[in-house]
Design a protein around this motif. Structure first.
Motif, PDB file in Angstrom:
ATOM      1  N   MET A   1      97.849  18.848  60.461  1.00  0.00           N
ATOM      2  CA  MET A   1      97.665  18.836  61.888  1.00  0.00           C
ATOM      3  C   MET A   1      99.014  18.583  62.555  1.00  0.00           C
ATOM      4  SD  MET A   1      95.649  16.215  64.488  1.00  0.00           S
ATOM      5  CE  MET A   1      94.514  15.695  63.298  1.00  0.00           C
ATOM      6  N   ARG A   2      99.307  19.349  63.583  1.00  0.00           N
ATOM      7  CA  ARG A   2     100.519  19.141  64.357  1.00  0.00           C
ATOM      8  C   ARG A   2     100.199  18.221  65.514  1.00  0.00           C
ATOM      9  NH1 ARG A   2     103.333  24.497  65.980  1.00  0.00           N
ATOM     10  NH2 ARG A   2     104.976  23.012  66.420  1.00  0.00           N
ATOM     11  N   ARG A   3     101.150  17.364  65.848  1.00  0.00           N
ATOM     12  CA  ARG A   3     100.981  16.450  66.978  1.00  0.00           C
ATOM     13  C   ARG A   3     102.037  16.753  68.020  1.00  0.00           C
ATOM     14  NH1 ARG A   3      98.582  10.942  65.088  1.00  0.00           N
ATOM     15  NH2 ARG A   3      97.531  11.668  63.228  1.00  0.00           N
ATOM     16  N   PHE A   4     101.653  16.552  69.249  1.00  0.00           N
ATOM     17  CA  PHE A   4     102.569  16.768  70.362  1.00  0.00           C
ATOM     18  C   PHE A   4     102.922  15.424  70.977  1.00  0.00           C
ATOM     19  CE2 PHE A   4     103.222  17.185  74.918  1.00  0.00           C
ATOM     20  CZ  PHE A   4     104.320  18.021  74.909  1.00  0.00           C
ATOM     21  N   HIS A   5     104.205  15.180  71.155  1.00  0.00           N
ATOM     22  CA  HIS A   5     104.686  13.955  71.791  1.00  0.00           C
ATOM     23  C   HIS A   5     105.496  14.343  73.026  1.00  0.00           C
ATOM     24  CE1 HIS A   5     103.434  11.437  68.464  1.00  0.00           C
ATOM     25  NE2 HIS A   5     103.864  12.399  67.674  1.00  0.00           N
ATOM     26  N   PRO A   6     105.016  14.035  74.235  1.00  0.00           N
ATOM     27  CA  PRO A   6     105.737  14.383  75.451  1.00  0.00           C
ATOM     28  C   PRO A   6     107.172  13.863  75.460  1.00  0.00           C
ATOM     29  CG  PRO A   6     103.555  13.607  76.011  1.00  0.00           C
ATOM     30  CD  PRO A   6     103.745  13.370  74.547  1.00  0.00           C
ATOM     31  N   SER A   7     107.427  12.748  74.769  1.00  0.00           N
ATOM     32  CA  SER A   7     108.785  12.198  74.753  1.00  0.00           C
ATOM     33  C   SER A   7     109.780  13.173  74.136  1.00  0.00           C
ATOM     34  CB  SER A   7     108.822  10.861  74.006  1.00  0.00           C
ATOM     35  OG  SER A   7     108.403  11.042  72.667  1.00  0.00           O
ATOM     36  N   GLY A   8     109.321  14.038  73.250  1.00  0.00           N
ATOM     37  CA  GLY A   8     110.199  15.048  72.673  1.00  0.00           C
ATOM     38  C   GLY A   8     110.719  16.021  73.712  1.00  0.00           C
ATOM     39  N   VAL A   9     109.971  16.191  74.778  1.00  0.00           N
ATOM     40  CA  VAL A   9     110.374  17.076  75.872  1.00  0.00           C
ATOM     41  C   VAL A   9     111.090  16.283  76.967  1.00  0.00           C
ATOM     42  CG1 VAL A   9     109.526  18.626  77.671  1.00  0.00           C
ATOM     43  CG2 VAL A   9     108.473  18.657  75.407  1.00  0.00           C
ATOM     44  N   LEU A  10     110.560  15.111  77.290  1.00  0.00           N
ATOM     45  CA  LEU A  10     111.084  14.336  78.408  1.00  0.00           C
ATOM     46  C   LEU A  10     112.352  13.551  78.079  1.00  0.00           C
ATOM     47  CD1 LEU A  10     107.721  12.936  79.782  1.00  0.00           C
ATOM     48  CD2 LEU A  10     109.059  14.845  80.679  1.00  0.00           C
ATOM     49  N   CYS A  11     112.628  13.337  76.807  1.00  0.00           N
ATOM     50  CA  CYS A  11     113.745  12.462  76.416  1.00  0.00           C
ATOM     51  C   CYS A  11     114.825  13.205  75.628  1.00  0.00           C
ATOM     52  CB  CYS A  11     113.215  11.297  75.590  1.00  0.00           C
ATOM     53  SG  CYS A  11     111.891  10.369  76.387  1.00  0.00           S
ATOM     54  N   ARG A  12     115.016  14.459  75.868  1.00  0.00           N
ATOM     55  CA  ARG A  12     115.967  15.272  75.106  1.00  0.00           C
ATOM     56  C   ARG A  12     117.413  14.820  75.251  1.00  0.00           C
ATOM     57  NH1 ARG A  12     113.505  21.303  76.164  1.00  0.00           N
ATOM     58  NH2 ARG A  12     111.719  21.033  74.781  1.00  0.00           N
ATOM     59  N   THR A  13     117.763  14.241  76.380  1.00  0.00           N
ATOM     60  CA  THR A  13     119.159  13.848  76.615  1.00  0.00           C
ATOM     61  C   THR A  13     119.434  12.409  76.192  1.00  0.00           C
ATOM     62  OG1 THR A  13     118.711  13.088  78.862  1.00  0.00           O
ATOM     63  CG2 THR A  13     119.297  15.417  78.600  1.00  0.00           C
ATOM     64  N   GLY A  14     118.435  11.728  75.645  1.00  0.00           N
ATOM     65  CA  GLY A  14     118.591  10.328  75.268  1.00  0.00           C
ATOM     66  C   GLY A  14     118.027   9.380  76.305  1.00  0.00           C
ATOM     67  N   ALA A  15     117.816   9.867  77.511  1.00  0.00           N
ATOM     68  CA  ALA A  15     117.164   9.094  78.570  1.00  0.00           C
ATOM     69  C   ALA A  15     115.908   9.851  78.970  1.00  0.00           C
ATOM     70  CB  ALA A  15     118.085   8.933  79.772  1.00  0.00           C
ATOM     71  N   CYS A  16     114.811   9.150  79.095  1.00  0.00           N
ATOM     72  CA  CYS A  16     113.542   9.799  79.423  1.00  0.00           C
ATOM     73  C   CYS A  16     113.410  10.013  80.930  1.00  0.00           C
ATOM     74  CB  CYS A  16     112.377   8.957  78.920  1.00  0.00           C
ATOM     75  SG  CYS A  16     112.380   8.777  77.135  1.00  0.00           S
ATOM     76  N   SER A  17     112.985  11.200  81.294  1.00  0.00           N
ATOM     77  CA  SER A  17     112.807  11.546  82.694  1.00  0.00           C
ATOM     78  C   SER A  17     111.409  11.168  83.158  1.00  0.00           C
ATOM     79  CB  SER A  17     113.018  13.041  82.890  1.00  0.00           C
ATOM     80  OG  SER A  17     112.791  13.396  84.227  1.00  0.00           O
ATOM     81  N   ALA A  18     111.297  10.643  84.356  1.00  0.00           N
ATOM     82  CA  ALA A  18     110.001  10.318  84.943  1.00  0.00           C
ATOM     83  C   ALA A  18     109.472  11.463  85.789  1.00  0.00           C
ATOM     84  CB  ALA A  18     110.111   9.069  85.808  1.00  0.00           C
ATOM     85  N   THR A  19     110.310  12.497  85.984  1.00  0.00           N
ATOM     86  CA  THR A  19     109.897  13.646  86.777  1.00  0.00           C
ATOM     87  C   THR A  19     110.161  14.931  86.002  1.00  0.00           C
ATOM     88  OG1 THR A  19     112.040  13.847  87.865  1.00  0.00           O
ATOM     89  CG2 THR A  19     110.393  12.485  88.970  1.00  0.00           C
ATOM     90  N   ILE A  20     109.402  15.950  86.379  1.00  0.00           N
ATOM     91  CA  ILE A  20     109.561  17.288  85.821  1.00  0.00           C
ATOM     92  C   ILE A  20     109.612  18.247  86.993  1.00  0.00           C
ATOM     93  CG2 ILE A  20     108.499  19.103  84.442  1.00  0.00           C
ATOM     94  CD1 ILE A  20     106.999  16.871  82.947  1.00  0.00           C
TER      95      ILE A  20
END
Length: 56
Positions: free
Chosen positions: A1-20
């Motif tokens: 089973m594959r899992r999706f973690h939003p942090s993988g998308v939101l935290c790509r630069t090392g800092a997590c974004s609160a907005t998209i």
């Protein structure tokens, strides 16, 4: 089973974004915001997640 973690998308630069794309990423501390649904839809399409539908 594959899992999706939003942090993988939101935290790509090392800092997590609160907005998209200028909209809140989360509704609360545990739920993605509907205002960013189009963005997440594109991400999920790229991730190739199962739809939950069962083919006959």
């Amino acid at each position: 089973m594959r899992r999706f973690h939003p942090s993988g998308v939101l935290c790509r630069t090392g800092a997590c974004s609160a907005t998209i794309e200028g909209r809140p990423a989360y509704f609360d501390n545990n739920h993605l915001a509907a205002s960013a649904s189009e963005f997440w839809s594109r991400i999920f399409d790229d991730f190739d997640l199962p739809t939950g539908r069962h083919e006959p």
